[in-house]
Structure formats: C-alpha cells, structure tokens
Design an enzyme around this catalytic site. Structure first.
Site, mmCIF file in Angstrom:
data_model
loop_
_atom_site.group_PDB
_atom_site.id
_atom_site.type_symbol
_atom_site.label_atom_id
_atom_site.label_comp_id
_atom_site.label_asym_id
_atom_site.label_seq_id
_atom_site.Cartn_x
_atom_site.Cartn_y
_atom_site.Cartn_z
ATOM 1 N N CYS A 54 -6.991 9.597 -42.008
ATOM 2 C CA CYS A 54 -7.328 8.590 -43.019
ATOM 3 C C CYS A 54 -7.626 9.241 -44.367
ATOM 4 O O CYS A 54 -8.519 10.082 -44.489
ATOM 5 C CB CYS A 54 -8.526 7.764 -42.546
ATOM 6 S SG CYS A 54 -9.237 6.704 -43.822
ATOM 7 N N GLY A 55 -6.886 8.839 -45.402
ATOM 8 C CA GLY A 55 -7.079 9.401 -46.730
ATOM 9 C C GLY A 55 -8.461 9.143 -47.295
ATOM 10 O O GLY A 55 -9.063 10.020 -47.928
ATOM 11 N N HIS A 56 -8.996 7.935 -47.071
ATOM 12 C CA HIS A 56 -10.339 7.609 -47.560
ATOM 13 C C HIS A 56 -11.389 8.501 -46.889
ATOM 14 O O HIS A 56 -12.357 8.925 -47.524
ATOM 15 C CB HIS A 56 -10.652 6.134 -47.293
ATOM 16 C CG HIS A 56 -9.766 5.187 -48.036
ATOM 17 N ND1 HIS A 56 -9.749 5.108 -49.404
ATOM 18 C CD2 HIS A 56 -8.849 4.290 -47.596
ATOM 19 C CE1 HIS A 56 -8.877 4.187 -49.786
ATOM 20 N NE2 HIS A 56 -8.317 3.688 -48.712
ATOM 21 N N CYS A 57 -11.183 8.760 -45.591
ATOM 22 C CA CYS A 57 -12.124 9.615 -44.851
ATOM 23 C C CYS A 57 -12.084 11.049 -45.381
ATOM 24 O O CYS A 57 -13.128 11.705 -45.517
ATOM 25 C CB CYS A 57 -11.802 9.604 -43.357
ATOM 26 S SG CYS A 57 -11.841 7.957 -42.596
#
Length: 501
Positions: A54-57
């Site tokens: 996950c990019g946000h993570c």
C-alpha cells in the site's frame, strides 16, 4: 536438546508480566499470536493495520516510526504497534479492517475495550497531538462564567453539561459520552449557580453550542440524561449543520464528518441557476426531517473540485439538478442510490419521499457503468464494465481473475504489461478468464476496492466468493495463484504458522 532448551526459555519469558514482542524503529510488531499479550502489557496502544504494497502505508511508515520513538522516549504510557493485515488476515477481520492503513487506539489493556479509530493527519506531529489530547481529561470542569464563555467562543462545537451533583449517574454518563465522542467537540461540566443563570438553565440538562444554524441545541431527552448512548446520539445529530456545503473553500463540517454518517443524501445543483436558492431551501427543510439519521450535502456543480465527485458517481452536469444517496456502512465501499427519474422536480416533498423509500429499504442500489465495448472479449484480457460484470465474473463455470484499476494510477500502469502476458497465457483456456475493469467509471455489487490496483479472483462454482490476491506481482506468482484456485496463499500462511511453532 536445543529445541527443549528453546521451549523452556519461551516458557520463562511468557510466564512474566509480558512476552517479548519484537520492535522495528520503536514500533511493536504485532501478530495474532502476541496481540492480546500486547494489549495487556500496554493499556494505551495505537495500532496500525497495513499492507506492505500500500502506497499510503509506505508514506506513513517513517512518520509513524518517528512518533513511536518520541512516545517511547517520553515514557508517556502510550505505545505504537503495527500489524501486517495482508498476512494477519484473521486478526484484521476480527477488528473490522477494510482499508489500509487503518489505525485504532486500544485502551484498557484487553480485547473487551472498544478501540477508537484514528482519523487525523499522517505526520508524526499529528499522531502525537492526537495521542496527547487523548491522555488528558475529556471534560473540563467549568467553575466561572468567563471560563465557559471562552470555551464556547474557542470551539466550533462545545457541549456543556449542567449537573447539580457532579457525582450523579447523569454526570457519569456525560463523562462517558465525552470520552467516546470525536475530539473536535469540546466538553465541559458545571454545577455553579452563576452558569445556570448565565445560560438560562433552570434544571439539569445538556446544551450544545455551535457557530452555525440556530447556534444552540438543548438535549430534550430528560429521561435519558443517564444514557451515554443517547447523549452521543444527540451530539452526532447536532454537531454538524443541517446542510453541509462542499466547495473550494473551507467546508461547513470537517471531511471526517462525511465518514461519521453512514448515509448521505447529495443535492447536485448549479449555483448560478436562478432557482438555486429555492432548491437549497427545499433541501434544508427536508433535512430537518432526517436530522441525525442522514447527512444532507449540497454539491454546487459549478465548483471545479466537485467535478471529481461527479465523475466518481458517473454523473454529468447536464443531468442536474438531481439527487443521489450514498451508504458507507462498509468501509471502503460506497453504495449509491438514485431516484427512479433523474428529472424529478426538486421539492421538499420529493426529497423526503426519496429518503423515506431508502430508510424503508425500498430502493435498489444503482451501479455506474460504461457501455459494454463491442470488442470486450476479443483480446486476451477481457474488458469488464458494470453492465457485464455479473454475467462474466460470477459465471460458475469459470475462474475469473480481475484487475481493478484506475487509469491514472502509476502502479496500475506498471502492472499492465504483466497482466497482458497473463491474459495471453490463458487465452485458450475455457475455464479461466483474465479481465480488467476501470473502477473509476464502473461499479459492481461484489466489488470492494480500497487501493489500486486491486486483484480479485472470482473462483468457479463458489457463488460470488471473492479471493484477494496479495502476493508478488509477477507472472509466475499470478500463475501459481490461478493454478491453485487461490489456495496457495492460505497454504503458505499455514506453513508460516508451523515454522513459528
């Protein structure tokens, strides 16, 4: 002998106050096997449920670690932990994780404590500020008029409890409600005659002061003053404007308000239309009927930033004014409802009728869709849209592996060549379909997408079962997954568990 010694050491460690829990940059690494122990050892534990891809993570990780280091150094009593939800699927499901990252605060030292979801900013400073606010008292003791007036003036929403006996059941329920309420709301409590007089209170009660609408709302459920749930419902119903306006400037309510209400009815109308104010007045009057149950949101279709929302909902400006109702009961899934006729005249009566049909469960979900391309099945990778999704993806005779993507997503673009290779590999198989669907323009009942690309297998003969692919994004990984019918990852998880033992 070595294994026996290792087992004995494990018994010694776990027989103490807490088991040894691994850390990465000050963040506790949590799994199902140590989660309960971590809660017991750390009564104030903020936990991030994440996915490695996950990019946000990934963007959050260094900020989260920085906040964890500060809290650990301060010995504040708060610790930060993380769970790889793609590996610890059972634990993530147990705690209602639908999207990444999901961050929850566990207090009280056990599973029975109700976790509080974190929804603030993604910088270390934001995390630290939120935690420090949670470490203080939830209710301010108001002893002077000027103190109460200052609290009301300094906050968009302030709730004051007037209780002659600060140790009563009513006061305790008020404090419980304050602890569970959103941090954007300030709570104060008083038993002083001067404050009763200043705010025209002749008996015990609760008043919500706000900088919009009528400015003040009084809790009228006198018999329920001892119910924290009733007080929370009162705050929820009155802490936002009757009609929330989304525009280029500041909104009348914070964005997270849109997540607090599960049901939203949206009026899409042009702010330059001659009857715009009449439409708004009708919408506002209808909002009074459903206050506290449905959030009413005004969308000016002339505002540029609202075009993205219209695009997401498959709505064109030429079809406005019109209504849409959204349900967000399941996180990361938006279910849309629309009137039978988009040309319905916008009146208070028509809006109330539309919302009443929804509340009564008499509306069918509406799924946006592009038209089915003439060549949708002519290439190795089939093209799905909302209108053909059910027929193709839920075909019980085939296993259908679908890439849910957004045209602008960089990860999706990088995956495209590999996905084409996968389609080429299975183009002659009658029992396997490799497909793709642009979920910015299409939706389907069985699709829940919280990040791009989302890779989902609809196995043959399983009546709508969906298996999310979380493995390596390579041709070999996809082939192994398909050939195993989606069971390969489950077997790997079982093997990892055996290795840990």
């Amino acid at each position: 002998m070595f294994l026996k010694l290792l087992f004995l050491c494990a018994l010694i460690v776990t027989s103490g106050r807490s088991a040894l829990i691994a850390e990465e940059e000050g963040v506790l690494v949590l799994k199902k096997s140590n989660f309960d122990e971590a809660l017991r050892a750390h009564p104030n534990l903020l936990v991030e449920f994440y996915a490695p891809w996950c990019g946000h993570c990934k963007a959050l990780a260094p900020e989260y670690a920085r906040a964890a280091g500060v809290l650990k150094a301060e010995r504040s009593g708060f610790r930060l932990g993380k769970v790889d939800a793609s590996a610890e699927t059972e634990l993530a499901k147990e705690h209602g994780v639908e999207g990444y990252p999901t961050i929850k605060l566990f207090r009280g030292g056990g599973k029975k404590s109700s976790p509080r979801e974190y929804s603030y900013g993604r910088r270390a400073e934001d995390i630290l500020e939120w935690i420090r606010r949670r470490s203080g008292l939830s209710v301010d003791a108001l002893t002077e008029v000027v103190q109460a007036e200052r609290m009301i003036a300094d906050n968009e929403v302030a709730v004051v409890g007037f209780f002659r006996d600060a140790r009563s059941d009513r006061a305790a329920a008020f404090a419980e409600a304050a602890e569970a309420a959103d941090d954007d709301v300030a709570f104060g409590m008083t038993s002083e005659d001067a404050l009763y007089s200043r705010f025209q209170m002749t008996e015990d009660g609760v008043v919500l002061f706000k900088k919009f609408d009528e400015g003040r709302s009084a809790f009228d459920g006198r018999g329920e003053l001892s119910s924290a749930a009733a007080l929370l419902a009162f705050v929820k119903a009155n802490r936002f404007p009757l009609v929330v306006t989304l525009n280029d400037g500041p909104t009348d309510a914070p964005p997270k308000a849109l997540r607090e209400f599960k049901d939203h009815v949206l009026l899409f109308a042009s702010g330059t239309a001659p009857d715009f104010q009449d439409k708004v007045a009708a919408f506002r009057k209808a909002a009074e009927v459903f206050r506290g149950r449905i959030l009413f949101v005004l969308m000016d279709v002339d505002v540029e930033t609202n075009q993205h929302i219209m695009e997401f909902m498959g709505l064109e400006k030429e079809r406005c004014p019109t209504l849409r109702l959204l349900n967000l009961e399941v996180e990361a899934k938006v279910t849309q409802f629309k009137p039978d006729d988009d040309e319905t005249i916008i009146t208070t009566e028509s809006i109330v009728h539309f919302c009443t049909l929804y509340v009564q469960g008499k509306l069918e979900p509406h799924f946006k869709s592009q038209e089915v391309p003439d060549d949708w099945d002519k290439n190795p990778v089939r093209v799905l849209v909302g209108k053909n999704f059910k027929e193709v993806a839920l075909d019980p005779t085939k296993s259908v592996f679908v890439k849910m993507y957004a045209p602008w997503c960089g990860y999706c673009k990088r995956l495209a060549p590999v996905w084409e290779q996968l389609g080429e590999r299975y183009k002659d198989r009658q029992d396997v379909v490799v497909a793709k669907m642009d979920v910015t323009a299409n939706a389907a009942e069985h699709v829940h997408v919280h990040s791009f690309p989302a890779l989902k297998l609809f196995p043959a003969g399983d009546g709508g079962k969906v298996i999310d692919y979380t493995g390596e994004r390579t041709l070999e990984g996809f082939v192994r997954f398909l050939e195993s019918g989606g069971r390969e990852e489950e077997e790997e998880e079982e093997e990892d568990a055996r290795d840990e033992l």
